[in-house]
Design an enzyme around this catalytic site. Structure first.
Site, short mmCIF file in Angstrom:
data_model
loop_
_atom_site.label_atom_id
_atom_site.label_comp_id
_atom_site.label_asym_id
_atom_site.label_seq_id
_atom_site.Cartn_x
_atom_site.Cartn_y
_atom_site.Cartn_z
N ILE A 15 21.22 44.24 38.87
CA ILE A 15 20.29 44.85 37.92
C ILE A 15 21.04 45.49 36.76
CG2 ILE A 15 18.47 46.60 37.62
CD1 ILE A 15 17.63 44.13 39.27
N GLU A 34 30.28 52.07 37.23
CA GLU A 34 30.22 51.55 38.59
C GLU A 34 31.13 52.38 39.48
OE1 GLU A 34 29.77 50.09 42.06
OE2 GLU A 34 28.46 49.36 40.47
N SER A 48 20.10 38.88 49.57
CA SER A 48 19.94 37.55 50.16
C SER A 48 19.99 36.44 49.13
CB SER A 48 18.61 37.48 50.90
OG SER A 48 17.54 37.58 49.97
N ILE A 50 17.42 35.57 47.36
CA ILE A 50 16.07 35.01 47.21
C ILE A 50 15.44 35.55 45.93
CG2 ILE A 50 13.75 34.96 48.18
CD1 ILE A 50 15.07 35.20 50.97
N HIS A 52 12.14 36.09 44.63
CA HIS A 52 10.79 36.16 45.18
C HIS A 52 9.74 35.69 44.18
CE1 HIS A 52 11.94 38.18 48.89
NE2 HIS A 52 12.84 38.82 48.16
N VAL A 175 28.67 58.58 39.28
CA VAL A 175 27.89 59.58 38.56
C VAL A 175 27.32 60.57 39.58
CG1 VAL A 175 25.89 60.01 37.07
CG2 VAL A 175 27.32 57.99 36.69
#
Length: 189
Positions: A15, A34, A48, A50, A52, A175
Site C-alpha cells: 500500500i 519503513e 496471499s 489474492i 479480491h 515512526v
C-alpha cells in the site's frame, strides 16, 4: 537526504509503495518511512497475493468501494510496472448446507458492490468448469474478476517506480510519534 517533504508515507509495504508511486504523479516531494530493513517486510510479506473481487465487503463501506475500484485497476497497474498478473477468477466453495446458505448473501453483497459476473455454481457445473474440484464440494460462488499477483514483486516494482520518479525511501525509520509544527508535522523515530 532532504529533511522536509510535502508528504511522508509511513510504511513501505504494498500500500505504501503504491501510494508513493501515485503521489509522485504530482509535483510533490515524497518520502517513504519503513521500519524494517527493506520494503515488503511487514504485513505485505504475509499477503496471499489474492486480488479480491469485492463480494465480501459490507455494501456501502469504503472497503466495498475500494475493493472493486482497486480490482479494476490492478491489471493495468501491473502491466505498467512489468509485474505478472493473472485474472484467474475465484471460487468460494461450500461443503455443507450451512456453508451453501452463505453463498447467496455473498452474491447479493457482490452485486450491491458492483462486482461483475458473479454466479453461484452447483456441483455439476463446477465439475465441468474445474475438473479437479475436491470431492464433497456442493456449490461455489464464482467471481471471474478475482486474480493473483506476487505481493513482493508488486511492492518492489511500485517502490522502484516511485523512486525513479523522485521519491525517497528511508528504511530503519520506525515512526513512534508526530508533533504538529507551525508548517506541518515532525515525525519522530
Amino acid at each position: 537526504m532532504k529533511v522536509n517533504f510535502d508528504v511522508a508515507v509511513v510504511g513501505g509495504g504494498v500500500i505504501g509503495a503504491l501510494a508513493a508511486r501515485e503521489l509522485k504523479k504530482f509535483d510533490l516531494s515524497v518520502v517513504v518511512l519503513e521500519s524494517a530493513a527493506d520494503v515488503a517486510a511487514g504485513a505485505s510479506k504475509a499477503n496471499s497475493g489474492i486480488v479480491h473481487a469485492g463480494f465480501d465487503a459490507v455494501p456501502g463501506t469504503l472497503k466495498a468501494k475500494y475493493n472493486v475500484i482497486g480490482n479494476a485497476m490492478m491489471e493495468q497497474t501491473c502491466r505498467e510496472l512489468g509485474v505478472k498478473y493473472i485474472r484467474n477468477g475465484s471460487l468460494v466453495v461450500a461443503r455443507t448446507c450451512e456453508e451453501e446458505g452463505i453463498l447467496p448473501e455473498l452474491l447479493f453483497r457482490g452485486r450491491q458492490n458492483g462486482v461483475k459476473g458473479l454466479k453461484i455454481m452447483l456441483r455439476e457445473q463446477l465439475a465441468e468448469e474445474e475438473p479437479h474440484i475436491a470431492d464433497g464440494i456442493a456449490a461455489a460462488l464464482y467471481a471471474p474478476t478475482g486474480g493473483i499477483v506476487c505481493p513482493y514483486g508488486l511492492t518492489i516494482a511500485a517502490m522502484g517506480n516511485a523512486m525513479d520518479n523522485g521519491a525517497e525511501l528511508l528504511c530503519g525509520f520506525t515512526v513512534v510519534g508526530a508533533v504538529k509544527t507551525g508548517t506541518g508535522w515532525q515525525l519522530v523515530s
